[in-house]
Design an enzyme around this catalytic site. Structure first.
Site, PDB file in Angstrom:
ATOM      1  N   HIS A  76       0.833  -1.095  -0.077  1.00 14.52           N
ATOM      2  CA  HIS A  76      -0.041   0.100  -0.180  1.00 14.52           C
ATOM      3  C   HIS A  76       0.956   1.341   0.026  1.00 14.52           C
ATOM      4  CE1 HIS A  76      -4.057  -1.547   1.336  1.00 14.52           C
ATOM      5  NE2 HIS A  76      -3.587  -2.282   0.398  1.00 14.52           N
ATOM      6  N   TYR A 205      -9.099   5.651   7.770  1.00 18.20           N
ATOM      7  CA  TYR A 205      -9.374   5.820   9.146  1.00 18.20           C
ATOM      8  C   TYR A 205     -10.415   7.324   9.334  1.00 18.20           C
ATOM      9  CZ  TYR A 205      -4.963   3.287  10.114  1.00 18.20           C
ATOM     10  OH  TYR A 205      -3.859   2.441  10.080  1.00 18.20           O
ATOM     11  N   PRO A 297      -4.197   0.291  18.709  1.00 22.37           N
ATOM     12  CA  PRO A 297      -3.754  -0.163  17.315  1.00 22.37           C
ATOM     13  C   PRO A 297      -4.136   0.690  16.214  1.00 22.37           C
ATOM     14  CG  PRO A 297      -5.842  -1.249  18.161  1.00 22.37           C
ATOM     15  CD  PRO A 297      -5.293  -0.599  19.394  1.00 22.37           C
ATOM     16  N   LYS A 301       1.035   0.028  14.985  1.00 29.46           N
ATOM     17  CA  LYS A 301       2.314  -0.291  15.666  1.00 29.46           C
ATOM     18  C   LYS A 301       2.750  -1.592  16.499  1.00 29.46           C
ATOM     19  CE  LYS A 301       3.634   3.232  13.626  1.00 29.46           C
ATOM     20  NZ  LYS A 301       3.987   2.729  12.153  1.00 29.46           N
ATOM     21  N   TYR A 389       3.868   6.736   9.957  1.00 33.32           N
ATOM     22  CA  TYR A 389       3.138   5.532   9.646  1.00 33.32           C
ATOM     23  C   TYR A 389       3.602   4.611   9.010  1.00 33.32           C
ATOM     24  CZ  TYR A 389      -1.176   2.984   8.341  1.00 33.32           C
ATOM     25  OH  TYR A 389      -2.250   1.920   8.493  1.00 33.32           O
TER      26      TYR A 389
HETATM   27  P1  FAS Z   1       1.731 -11.812  21.384  1.00 31.44           P
HETATM   28  O1  FAS Z   1       0.692 -11.546  22.520  1.00 31.44           O
HETATM   29  O2  FAS Z   1       1.112 -11.854  20.229  1.00 31.44           O
HETATM   30  O3  FAS Z   1       2.250 -13.290  21.882  1.00 31.44           O
HETATM   31  C1  FAS Z   1       2.559 -13.673  23.269  1.00 31.44           C
HETATM   32  C2  FAS Z   1       2.448 -15.027  23.245  1.00 31.44           C
HETATM   33  O4  FAS Z   1       3.147 -15.519  24.484  1.00 31.44           O
HETATM   34  C3  FAS Z   1       1.269 -15.727  23.024  1.00 31.44           C
HETATM   35  O5  FAS Z   1       1.138 -16.786  22.161  1.00 31.44           O
HETATM   36  C4  FAS Z   1       0.881 -16.155  24.568  1.00 31.44           C
HETATM   37  O6  FAS Z   1       0.051 -17.123  24.311  1.00 31.44           O
HETATM   38  C5  FAS Z   1       2.149 -16.582  24.899  1.00 31.44           C
HETATM   39  N1  FAS Z   1       2.082 -16.401  26.571  1.00 31.44           N
HETATM   40  C6  FAS Z   1       1.495 -15.721  27.309  1.00 31.44           C
HETATM   41  N2  FAS Z   1       1.861 -15.777  28.599  1.00 31.44           N
HETATM   42  C7  FAS Z   1       2.584 -17.167  28.605  1.00 31.44           C
HETATM   43  C8  FAS Z   1       3.329 -17.974  29.497  1.00 31.44           C
HETATM   44  N3  FAS Z   1       3.196 -17.668  31.012  1.00 31.44           N
HETATM   45  N4  FAS Z   1       4.015 -19.051  29.104  1.00 31.44           N
HETATM   46  C9  FAS Z   1       4.156 -19.214  27.754  1.00 31.44           C
HETATM   47  N5  FAS Z   1       3.660 -18.360  26.827  1.00 31.44           N
HETATM   48  C10 FAS Z   1       2.900 -17.359  26.912  1.00 31.44           C
HETATM   49  N6  FAS Z   1      -1.393  -4.396  16.632  1.00 31.44           N
HETATM   50  C11 FAS Z   1      -1.360  -3.891  15.539  1.00 31.44           C
HETATM   51  O7  FAS Z   1      -0.406  -3.254  15.011  1.00 31.44           O
HETATM   52  N7  FAS Z   1      -2.665  -3.730  14.964  1.00 31.44           N
HETATM   53  C12 FAS Z   1      -3.867  -4.490  15.264  1.00 31.44           C
HETATM   54  O8  FAS Z   1      -4.922  -4.314  14.680  1.00 31.44           O
HETATM   55  C13 FAS Z   1      -3.801  -4.865  16.444  1.00 31.44           C
HETATM   56  N8  FAS Z   1      -5.013  -5.708  17.128  1.00 31.44           N
HETATM   57  C14 FAS Z   1      -4.882  -6.135  18.149  1.00 31.44           C
HETATM   58  C15 FAS Z   1      -6.104  -6.862  18.701  1.00 31.44           C
HETATM   59  C16 FAS Z   1      -5.828  -7.643  20.109  1.00 31.44           C
HETATM   60  C17 FAS Z   1      -7.227  -8.516  20.590  1.00 31.44           C
HETATM   61  C18 FAS Z   1      -4.488  -7.661  20.549  1.00 31.44           C
HETATM   62  C19 FAS Z   1      -4.582  -8.486  22.020  1.00 31.44           C
HETATM   63  C20 FAS Z   1      -3.642  -7.030  20.167  1.00 31.44           C
HETATM   64  C21 FAS Z   1      -3.820  -6.419  18.881  1.00 31.44           C
HETATM   65  N9  FAS Z   1      -2.519  -5.835  18.452  1.00 31.44           N
HETATM   66  C22 FAS Z   1      -2.566  -5.099  17.187  1.00 31.44           C
HETATM   67  C23 FAS Z   1      -1.345  -5.964  18.996  1.00 31.44           C
HETATM   68  C24 FAS Z   1      -0.623  -7.175  18.386  1.00 31.44           C
HETATM   69  O9  FAS Z   1      -0.739  -7.388  17.169  1.00 31.44           O
HETATM   70  C25 FAS Z   1       0.730  -7.215  19.272  1.00 31.44           C
HETATM   71  O10 FAS Z   1       1.277  -6.028  19.262  1.00 31.44           O
HETATM   72  C26 FAS Z   1       1.275  -8.348  18.874  1.00 31.44           C
HETATM   73  O11 FAS Z   1       0.769  -9.613  19.085  1.00 31.44           O
HETATM   74  C27 FAS Z   1       2.675  -8.476  19.698  1.00 31.44           C
HETATM   75  O12 FAS Z   1       3.504  -9.568  19.386  1.00 31.44           O
HETATM   76  P2  FAS Z   1       4.265 -10.292  20.979  1.00 31.44           P
HETATM   77  O13 FAS Z   1       4.898  -9.331  21.615  1.00 31.44           O
HETATM   78  O14 FAS Z   1       4.732 -11.646  20.284  1.00 31.44           O
HETATM   79  O15 FAS Z   1       2.766 -10.478  21.948  1.00 31.44           O
HETATM   80  C1  PHB Z   2      -5.838  -4.295  10.678  1.00 32.99           C
HETATM   81  O1  PHB Z   2      -6.001  -4.592   9.619  1.00 32.99           O
HETATM   82  O2  PHB Z   2      -6.273  -5.214  11.535  1.00 32.99           O
HETATM   83  C2  PHB Z   2      -5.480  -2.965  11.233  1.00 32.99           C
HETATM   84  C3  PHB Z   2      -4.923  -2.132  10.079  1.00 32.99           C
HETATM   85  C4  PHB Z   2      -4.570  -0.846  10.543  1.00 32.99           C
HETATM   86  C5  PHB Z   2      -4.420  -0.458  11.868  1.00 32.99           C
HETATM   87  C6  PHB Z   2      -5.103  -1.535  13.015  1.00 32.99           C
HETATM   88  C7  PHB Z   2      -5.590  -2.531  12.456  1.00 32.99           C
HETATM   89  O3  PHB Z   2      -4.166   0.713  12.517  1.00 32.99           O
END
Ligand code: FAS
Ligand code: PHB
Length: 395
Positions: A76, A205, A297, A301, A389
């Site tokens: 994009h 957005y 989100p 980032k 961004y």
């Molecule tokens: P993660 O949380 O992805 O991974 C951590 C891992 O550790 C998980 O698999 C978990 O099961 C495991 N874990 C936890 N406790 C443990 C333990 N005690 N022992 C062993 N394993 C354990 N970011 C965006 O940029 N855009 C978005 O749209 C967006 N939407 C999101 C929606 C939701 C519902 C959430 C919760 C986050 C969202 N995020 C988004 C942020 C997300 O993408 C995180 O930044 C990203 O997953 C970060 O990756 P990790 O640091 O690996 O953490």
């Molecule tokens: C998504 O596609 O999940 C998404 C994209 C941009 C954002 C947040 C979420 O800023």
């Protein structure tokens, strides 16, 4: 207790941070073991981020896990910003001298990294329960966990805490060592995933009087949408038709005219928070990703900060193993936090610009619409948005 295993780096958490760190270490000849509490199916089924910064794409290239992303991902060059239905485009590529973002779901990144780990013989132990960290402030840390009902021990040189916001790693740092900073937003995001074509070829957005909305996508046939919703929202209060109706109003008439409705194959509500824990290192424990910080989100980032953390962390560990010098390890936290805080600022600012805050008065609303109007007419303002961004450099 089973026979103790040994590795160089014990990685707690098999999300993007842990899995990408494992591959960055692997290509440098450093052994690691990933301990993930959930099943592979659960991890691969989580619907999360959708936008990758160029630096994240480059890291996946570096570890040789970019082929499917390059085939299936969407590059994009820009996105649209709308206020009360009126929208304009932020030309990311033109304003940043050529930088773009890659639309490719975090789910797919996770699957690709897990596949690579399996193909390369990098251990990822799923359903590793009750992970506990020991002797982090000594020279010989170790991790205990339970797998298939048997208590296990993993001796290591370092523990990488990549276990997300609710993990055990950050909680293993003494309270008097840790400083935390937090902002909890008075709303959440209700997200839906639907196998329908996106309403536009780029993201939109939108700041609307009824609340924020985001039109995103996973492919040309799978759409991802979000609407700002009150914190006490229940999923059952948002049948699909209500979500589609709200999206049409908030994204504006042009988007509505091109919106295809369909059944939600996933629907969830995520709270919004800004959070940073300092330092990101205590003894032989090093935090990365959501274990150390959370961003709303809005700025896309979260996943990308996890990638930049493990870039810095892998560089520090590689330097240690190559020279025995702990200087890079000592400098990891400050280096990672410098980029984290800039992304925290952008995510906080962009959330403040685009969302409806319940306590905001008429003046605050005017400030929002005036700032968006300024961005619309100022190349300098649009350049600031664009360079944040697409992702700031590693420095
Ligand atoms: P993660 O949380 O992805 O991974 C951590 C891992 O550790 C998980 O698999 C978990 O099961 C495991 N874990 C936890 N406790 C443990 C333990 N005690 N022992 C062993 N394993 C354990 N970011 C965006 O940029 N855009 C978005 O749209 C967006 N939407 C999101 C929606 C939701 C519902 C959430 C919760 C986050 C969202 N995020 C988004 C942020 C997300 O993408 C995180 O930044 C990203 O997953 C970060 O990756 P990790 O640091 O690996 O953490
Ligand atoms: C998504 O596609 O999940 C998404 C994209 C941009 C954002 C947040 C979420 O800023």
């Amino acid at each position: 207790m089973g026979e103790a295993m040994r590795t160089q780096v014990a990685i707690v958490g098999g999300g993007p941070a842990g899995l990408l760190l494992q591959q960055l270490l692997h290509v440098a000849g450093i052994e690691s073991v990933v301990l993930e509490q959930r099943s592979r199916a659960y991890v691969e089924g989580r619907i999360r981020a959708g936008v990758l910064e160029q630096v994240t794409v480059d890291l996946l290239d570096k570890v040789g896990v970019a082929a499917r992303m390059r085939r299936e991902g969407l590059v994009h060059d820009g996105f649209s910003l709308a206020v009360d239905g009126e929208r304009f485009r932020i030309d990311l590529k033109g304003l940043t001298g050529g930088s773009t973002v890659m639309v490719y779901g975090q789910t797919e990144v996770t699957k690709d990294l897990i596949d690579a780990a399996g193909a390369r013989g990098c251990p990822v132990l799923f359903e590793a329960e009750d992970v506990a960290l020991h002797d982090l402030d000594g020279e010989r840390p170790y991790v205990t966990y339970r797998k298939d009902g048997a208590d296990q021990r993993l001796d290591c040189d370092f523990v990488a805490g990549c276990d997300g916001f609710h993990g055990v790693s950050r909680a293993s740092i003494p309270a008097d060592v840790l400083n935390t900073y937090e902002r909890i937003y008075p709303f959440g995001w209700l997200g839906i995933l639907a196998d329908v074509p996106p309403c536009d070829h780029e993201l939109i957005y939108s700041n609307h009087a009824r609340g924020f909305a985001l039109a995103s996508m996973r492919s040309t046939t799978r759409s991802r949408y979000y609407v700002q919703a009150p914190l006490d929202t229940r999923i059952e209060d948002w049948p699909d038709e209500r979500v589609w109706d709200e999206l049409e109003v908030r994204l504006g008439p042009e988007a509505a005219a091109h919106m295809t409705r369909g059944p939600a194959i996933e629907k969830s509500i995520a709270p919004l928070r800004s959070f940073v824990a300092e330092p990101m290192r205590w003894g032989r424990l090093l935090l990365a990703g959501d274990a150390a910080h959370i961003v709303p989100p809005t700025g896309a980032k979260g996943l990308n900060l996890a990638a930049s953390d493990v870039h810095y962390l892998s560089e520090a560990l590689i330097a240690f193993y190559r020279t025995g010098d702990g200087q890079a390890i000592d400098g990891y936290s400050a280096k990672a936090l410098a980029r984290v805080w800039k992304a925290e600022r952008f995510s906080w600012w962009f959330t403040g610009l685009t969302h409806r805050f319940p306590e905001a008065d008429a003046f605050a609303r005017r400030m929002q619409t005036a700032e968006i109007a300024y961005i619309r007419t100022s190349r300098a303002a649009q350049t600031t948005v664009a360079e944040n961004y697409v992702g700031l450099s590693f420095g």
